[in-house]
Design an enzyme around this catalytic site. Structure first.
Site, PDB file in Angstrom:
ATOM      1  N   VAL A 241      52.053  27.181   3.877  1.00 58.77           N
ATOM      2  CA  VAL A 241      52.362  27.822   2.595  1.00 58.77           C
ATOM      3  C   VAL A 241      52.491  26.766   1.501  1.00 58.77           C
ATOM      4  CG1 VAL A 241      53.465  29.890   3.533  1.00 58.77           C
ATOM      5  CG2 VAL A 241      54.849  27.827   3.136  1.00 58.77           C
ATOM      6  N   ASP A 267      48.364  30.893   4.113  1.00 58.39           N
ATOM      7  CA  ASP A 267      48.481  31.605   2.839  1.00 58.39           C
ATOM      8  C   ASP A 267      47.740  30.859   1.738  1.00 58.39           C
ATOM      9  OD1 ASP A 267      49.636  33.843   1.311  1.00 58.39           O
ATOM     10  OD2 ASP A 267      50.742  32.270   0.247  1.00 58.39           O
ATOM     11  N   GLU A 272      39.992  28.296  -2.909  1.00 60.92           N
ATOM     12  CA  GLU A 272      40.337  29.720  -2.998  1.00 60.92           C
ATOM     13  C   GLU A 272      39.465  30.414  -4.035  1.00 60.92           C
ATOM     14  OE1 GLU A 272      44.553  30.174  -3.541  1.00 60.92           O
ATOM     15  OE2 GLU A 272      45.025  28.887  -1.840  1.00 60.92           O
ATOM     16  N   HIS A 291      47.206  34.011  -0.627  1.00 55.32           N
ATOM     17  CA  HIS A 291      48.089  33.267  -1.535  1.00 55.32           C
ATOM     18  C   HIS A 291      49.107  34.203  -2.196  1.00 55.32           C
ATOM     19  CE1 HIS A 291      48.203  29.358  -4.129  1.00 55.32           C
ATOM     20  NE2 HIS A 291      49.410  29.858  -3.949  1.00 55.32           N
ATOM     21  N   VAL A 292      49.824  34.932  -1.366  1.00 57.66           N
ATOM     22  CA  VAL A 292      50.799  35.900  -1.870  1.00 57.66           C
ATOM     23  C   VAL A 292      52.211  35.619  -1.382  1.00 57.66           C
ATOM     24  CG1 VAL A 292      49.121  37.775  -2.154  1.00 57.66           C
ATOM     25  CG2 VAL A 292      50.275  37.480   0.054  1.00 57.66           C
ATOM     26  N   SER A 293      52.419  34.511  -0.664  1.00 56.03           N
ATOM     27  CA  SER A 293      53.733  34.293  -0.053  1.00 56.03           C
ATOM     28  C   SER A 293      54.853  34.170  -1.078  1.00 56.03           C
ATOM     29  CB  SER A 293      53.703  33.032   0.828  1.00 56.03           C
ATOM     30  OG  SER A 293      53.422  31.877   0.062  1.00 56.03           O
TER      31      SER A 293
END
Length: 330
Positions: A241, A267, A272, A291-293
């Site tokens: 993360v 994540d 990206e 990439h939402v953590s």
């Protein structure tokens, strides 16, 4: 006090990462004497940066910096600011602050969530459910179902995120070790032992769960590659993360395909969004989230709260929160 131009430049092709208009309006209400301008793309950022004193921005690139002769301070709504650490900005007198600490709790819960999912084989259970298949025998085969309790976590990076992970994992019964750049700074709550970066290779074989929560710096780029993966436990889980470039992605894909480690939860990735052709998509032991953590329902209000507090401090000549050491990268 002389009115300032405040540039808000937080835009993305992904709608989630665009600042809502209501947050821009809130900054205008809080600072009615100042000229708050809102850029929605790179071209507008360059045009509006020319007279900007302050920028609330996720990315000030070279062209914008070159145009911004009055710019004195940039505040990022994210903790990661690697994309802004180009030589010209590092060498400039522009102060850089970030939003570290803002996402710690959300990202720590994400780490624990994906770790439990992989230790308990939940992605495999979802696949069986989609096929209307009971799957009892299949889920009992191979790597055993495991617990967080009794596992040894290795947390690399002890900022707000790593510290929150350590606190929660320890409370669940895990033993937590950590790597930090300055081990002499001590161990936060939940960390049982702390080591310096030079000791990573000797600690990796001891860990059941490896959590990457470090910033992207020249020292951490490619931190986990084939050599590191080869010494990890066959049953180990890797969770990233931090930043995508901490991991050599091709090496990880090869290790997962060969089952040299149990699984990985990513994540963040090197580039990206993840290329549709990446082998990671099809690996059953890779759990990918976009990439939402760090997201939470109140993300943007909390991010803007921090900027507003720092802007009040800036205008009053007081010390700013979360000043980044531009040469260290965090």
């Amino acid at each position: 006090m002389i009115p300032m131009r405040i540039l808000i430049s937080i835009y993305s092709d992904i709608s989630t990462w665009n600042i809502p208009d209501e947050e821009v309006a809130r900054v205008r209400r809080e600072f009615p004497r100042d000229d708050v301008v809102h850029a929605r793309d790179a071209a507008e950022t360059v045009a509006l940066a020319r007279e900007a004193d302050v920028a609330y921005s996720s990315l000030i690139h070279r062209d914008a910096l070159a145009a911004a002769s009055r710019l004195r301070w940039v505040h990022s709504p994210a903790a990661g600011i690697g994309s802004m650490l180009f030589p010209e900005l590092i060498a400039s007198p522009v102060i850089l602050t970030n939003s570290r600490g803002l996402h710690g709790d959300a990202m720590a819960e994400h780490v624990i969530g994906v770790t439990i999912a992989l230790l308990r084989k939940l992605p495999e259970a979802f696949a069986h459910q989609g096929a209307h298949r009971w799957g009892h025998e299949a889920m009992g085969a191979g790597e055993p179902l495991r617990l967080v309790k009794g596992s040894t976590f290795g947390v690399i990076g002890l900022g707000a995120i790593g510290s929150a992970v350590a606190r929660i994992a320890s409370a669940m019964g895990a033993t937590v070790e950590a790597i930090r750049r300055h081990p002499e700074h001590g161990a936060p709550e939940g960390v049982h032992a702390i080591y310096g970066p030079s000791q990573l290779a000797e600690r990796l074989p001891q860990w059941d769960v490896v959590v990457l929560a470090a910033p992207h710096t020249p020292e951490t780029r490619g931190l986990i590659g084939a050599a590191q993966l080869s010494v990890m436990k066959p049953g180990a889980v890797l969770v990233n993360v931090g930043r995508g470039k901490l991991v050599k992605e091709a090496d990880l894909a090869a290790a997962l395909a060969a089952r040299r480690i149990r699984a990985a939860a990513l994540d963040v990735v090197e580039h990206e969004p993840l290329d549709p052709a990446s082998p990671l998509w099809d690996l059953p032991n890779a759990l990918i989230t976009p990439h939402v953590s760090g997201l939470r329902a109140d993300h943007w209000p909390r991010a803007t709260d921090l900027f507003i507090e720092n802007l009040r401090r800036f205008q009053a000549g007081q010390p700013l929160l979360n000043v980044v050491d531009k040469r260290s990268g965090y």
